[in-house]
Write a protein that holds these residues in place. Structure first.
Motif, PDB file in Angstrom:
ATOM      1  N   LEU A 145       0.840  -1.190   0.000  1.00  0.00           N
ATOM      2  CA  LEU A 145       0.000   0.000   0.000  1.00  0.00           C
ATOM      3  C   LEU A 145       0.876   1.242   0.000  1.00  0.00           C
ATOM      4  O   LEU A 145       2.078   1.172   0.262  1.00  0.00           O
ATOM      5  CB  LEU A 145      -0.913   0.015   1.235  1.00  0.00           C
ATOM      6  N   PHE A 146       0.271   2.378  -0.280  1.00  0.00           N
ATOM      7  CA  PHE A 146       0.992   3.650  -0.273  1.00  0.00           C
ATOM      8  C   PHE A 146       1.742   3.816   1.041  1.00  0.00           C
ATOM      9  O   PHE A 146       1.202   3.566   2.123  1.00  0.00           O
ATOM     10  CB  PHE A 146       0.001   4.788  -0.483  1.00  0.00           C
ATOM     11  N   GLY A 152       0.282  11.009  -3.078  1.00  0.00           N
ATOM     12  CA  GLY A 152      -0.213   9.719  -3.511  1.00  0.00           C
ATOM     13  C   GLY A 152      -1.162   9.043  -2.545  1.00  0.00           C
ATOM     14  O   GLY A 152      -1.611   7.928  -2.810  1.00  0.00           O
ATOM     15  N   GLY A 153      -1.477   9.715  -1.434  1.00  0.00           N
ATOM     16  CA  GLY A 153      -2.372   9.126  -0.451  1.00  0.00           C
ATOM     17  C   GLY A 153      -3.644   9.935  -0.288  1.00  0.00           C
ATOM     18  O   GLY A 153      -4.506   9.954  -1.163  1.00  0.00           O
ATOM     19  N   VAL A 154      -3.745  10.638   0.834  1.00  0.00           N
ATOM     20  CA  VAL A 154      -4.945  11.395   1.178  1.00  0.00           C
ATOM     21  C   VAL A 154      -4.679  12.886   0.939  1.00  0.00           C
ATOM     22  O   VAL A 154      -3.749  13.454   1.512  1.00  0.00           O
ATOM     23  CB  VAL A 154      -5.337  11.155   2.649  1.00  0.00           C
ATOM     24  N   PRO A 189     -13.283  12.600  -3.256  1.00  0.00           N
ATOM     25  CA  PRO A 189     -13.175  11.293  -2.589  1.00  0.00           C
ATOM     26  C   PRO A 189     -12.213  10.365  -3.317  1.00  0.00           C
ATOM     27  O   PRO A 189     -11.912  10.548  -4.495  1.00  0.00           O
ATOM     28  CB  PRO A 189     -14.604  10.748  -2.652  1.00  0.00           C
ATOM     29  N   ARG A 190     -11.745   9.368  -2.605  1.00  0.00           N
ATOM     30  CA  ARG A 190     -10.880   8.338  -3.167  1.00  0.00           C
ATOM     31  C   ARG A 190     -11.672   7.040  -3.220  1.00  0.00           C
ATOM     32  O   ARG A 190     -12.178   6.578  -2.195  1.00  0.00           O
ATOM     33  CB  ARG A 190      -9.628   8.199  -2.292  1.00  0.00           C
ATOM     34  N   THR A 191     -11.788   6.442  -4.397  1.00  0.00           N
ATOM     35  CA  THR A 191     -12.608   5.240  -4.541  1.00  0.00           C
ATOM     36  C   THR A 191     -11.839   4.030  -5.049  1.00  0.00           C
ATOM     37  O   THR A 191     -12.300   2.903  -4.882  1.00  0.00           O
ATOM     38  CB  THR A 191     -13.786   5.511  -5.504  1.00  0.00           C
ATOM     39  N   ARG A 259      -8.742  14.184  -9.517  1.00  0.00           N
ATOM     40  CA  ARG A 259      -7.738  13.909  -8.491  1.00  0.00           C
ATOM     41  C   ARG A 259      -6.326  14.042  -9.067  1.00  0.00           C
ATOM     42  O   ARG A 259      -5.414  14.525  -8.374  1.00  0.00           O
ATOM     43  CB  ARG A 259      -7.943  12.512  -7.893  1.00  0.00           C
ATOM     44  N   GLY A 260      -6.131  13.635 -10.305  1.00  0.00           N
ATOM     45  CA  GLY A 260      -4.841  13.869 -10.935  1.00  0.00           C
ATOM     46  C   GLY A 260      -4.524  15.348 -11.015  1.00  0.00           C
ATOM     47  O   GLY A 260      -3.388  15.783 -10.777  1.00  0.00           O
ATOM     48  N   LYS A 261      -5.535  16.129 -11.330  1.00  0.00           N
ATOM     49  CA  LYS A 261      -5.383  17.579 -11.380  1.00  0.00           C
ATOM     50  C   LYS A 261      -5.037  18.124  -9.983  1.00  0.00           C
ATOM     51  O   LYS A 261      -4.202  19.026  -9.843  1.00  0.00           O
ATOM     52  CB  LYS A 261      -6.687  18.199 -11.883  1.00  0.00           C
ATOM     53  N   ALA A 262      -5.659  17.542  -8.956  1.00  0.00           N
ATOM     54  CA  ALA A 262      -5.391  17.974  -7.582  1.00  0.00           C
ATOM     55  C   ALA A 262      -3.949  17.717  -7.182  1.00  0.00           C
ATOM     56  O   ALA A 262      -3.293  18.567  -6.550  1.00  0.00           O
ATOM     57  CB  ALA A 262      -6.338  17.263  -6.618  1.00  0.00           C
TER      58      ALA A 262
END
Length: 304
Positions: A145-146, A152-154, A189-191, A259-262
């Motif tokens: 996991l990360f 790359g996480g939260v 959110p992360r899904t 999220r990539g943009k974030a």
């Protein structure tokens, strides 16, 4: 000009002495300290087929050695799955000759970094980049996991850093607008489960041959992370048309794309102010990335 308060000097004389002491078979090869936009390592070319990387920031030698060994394992693992040339680890050197930390040696890759050969308008390059990212994503995480380090996480765990970036960017950027944008990004959110990622697909880590991807550098961060992490390349490296090529090739849905943009936003905000005097190329990259992100937003969220 030094980029960090704790930066360690690296000279060709130091490198020559280290090679003579530790790798005498390579002594006598030409040594060239390369001008670089890199912010973590000084890069030295040794002869025609080797390069050495010297950490720039002073740290505990034992911790540095452990990090270099992790990076070597990650680089070797990435090399097994990459459809494009990448450096392969050769050896790790010891402190000596006035240099206080371990250092590493890799194979040398020919090509021109994307800072110097801008591929941003090339659909073919975007397709190559998508093929590279797809190959990495297909690699087995083996249950890993990360790690919790860096991006790359939260997203919300970067709030404190972003607050510092906004404070330091007053007078450089439209901070109120950028604060509103972060307030939107941090709530995404992360899904999806972690996949294997390069972790730092910026122009200085990408080699260009013609208008195609010629190779990828700095592979020691290969590991599991948010699947959106390597999409930072869409904003650091591509104009809008090729960016769409990348997105279609990777079949990114809206959430993954945002999220990539974030992640690209978080990285760009840090490099603009930190390197504004000491590494103008990196600072300019950050500005360009932010401009591309802002241009892509039909409406920047209101509020704070």
């Amino acid at each position: 000009m030094t980029m960090h308060d704790d930066q360690v000097d690296v000279t060709t004389d130091i490198v020559a002495a280290l090679i003579q002491e530790q790798f005498p078979d390579w002594s006598g090869k030409p040594i060239h300290l390369l001008p670089s936009t890199g912010t973590v390592n000084a890069v030295v070319r040794i002869g025609n087929d080797l390069s050495a990387r010297f950490p720039l920031r002073l740290s505990d030698p034992a911790e540095t050695l452990a990090a270099l060994e992790r990076e070597a394992r990650a680089s070797a693992e990435l090399a097994q799955v990459s459809p494009f040339p990448v450096p392969e680890p050769i050896a790790v050197g010891r402190p000596g000759a006035g240099y206080p930390m371990p250092w590493s040696i890799q194979t040398w890759l020919p090509g021109t970094v994307a800072f110097d050969a801008d591929p941003s308008g090339s659909d073919a390059f975007a397709g190559d980049l998508a093929a590279f990212i797809s190959a990495l994503r297909a690699a087995d995480t083996r249950g890993r996991l990360f790690s919790g380090e860096n991006r790359g996480g939260v997203l919300t765990r970067h709030d404190e850093w972003m607050a510092k970036c906004f404070e330091e960017s007053e007078g450089l950027l439209d901070v109120p607008r950028l604060r509103r944008l972060w307030s939107h990004f941090r709530e995404l959110p992360r899904t999806d489960a972690d996949v294997m990622c390069h972790g730092d697909l910026i122009p200085g880590n990408v080699l260009v041959t013609g208008d195609r991807l010629g190779g990828v550098l700095d592979t020691g961060g290969f590991g599991p992370a948010d699947p959106a992490l390597d999409l930072v390349s869409a904003w650091h490296l591509l104009q809008s048309g090729p960016r769409d090529v990348l997105r279609r090739a990777l079949a990114c849905d809206d959430l993954e794309w945002e999220r990539g943009k974030a992640w690209a936003f978080e990285q760009a905000m840090g490099v603009v102010w930190y390197y504004v005097e000491t590494n103008p190329t990196m600072s300019a990259m950050g500005r360009r990335t932010l401009e591309r992100i802002l241009d892509s937003m039909t409406v920047v969220p209101a509020g704070s």
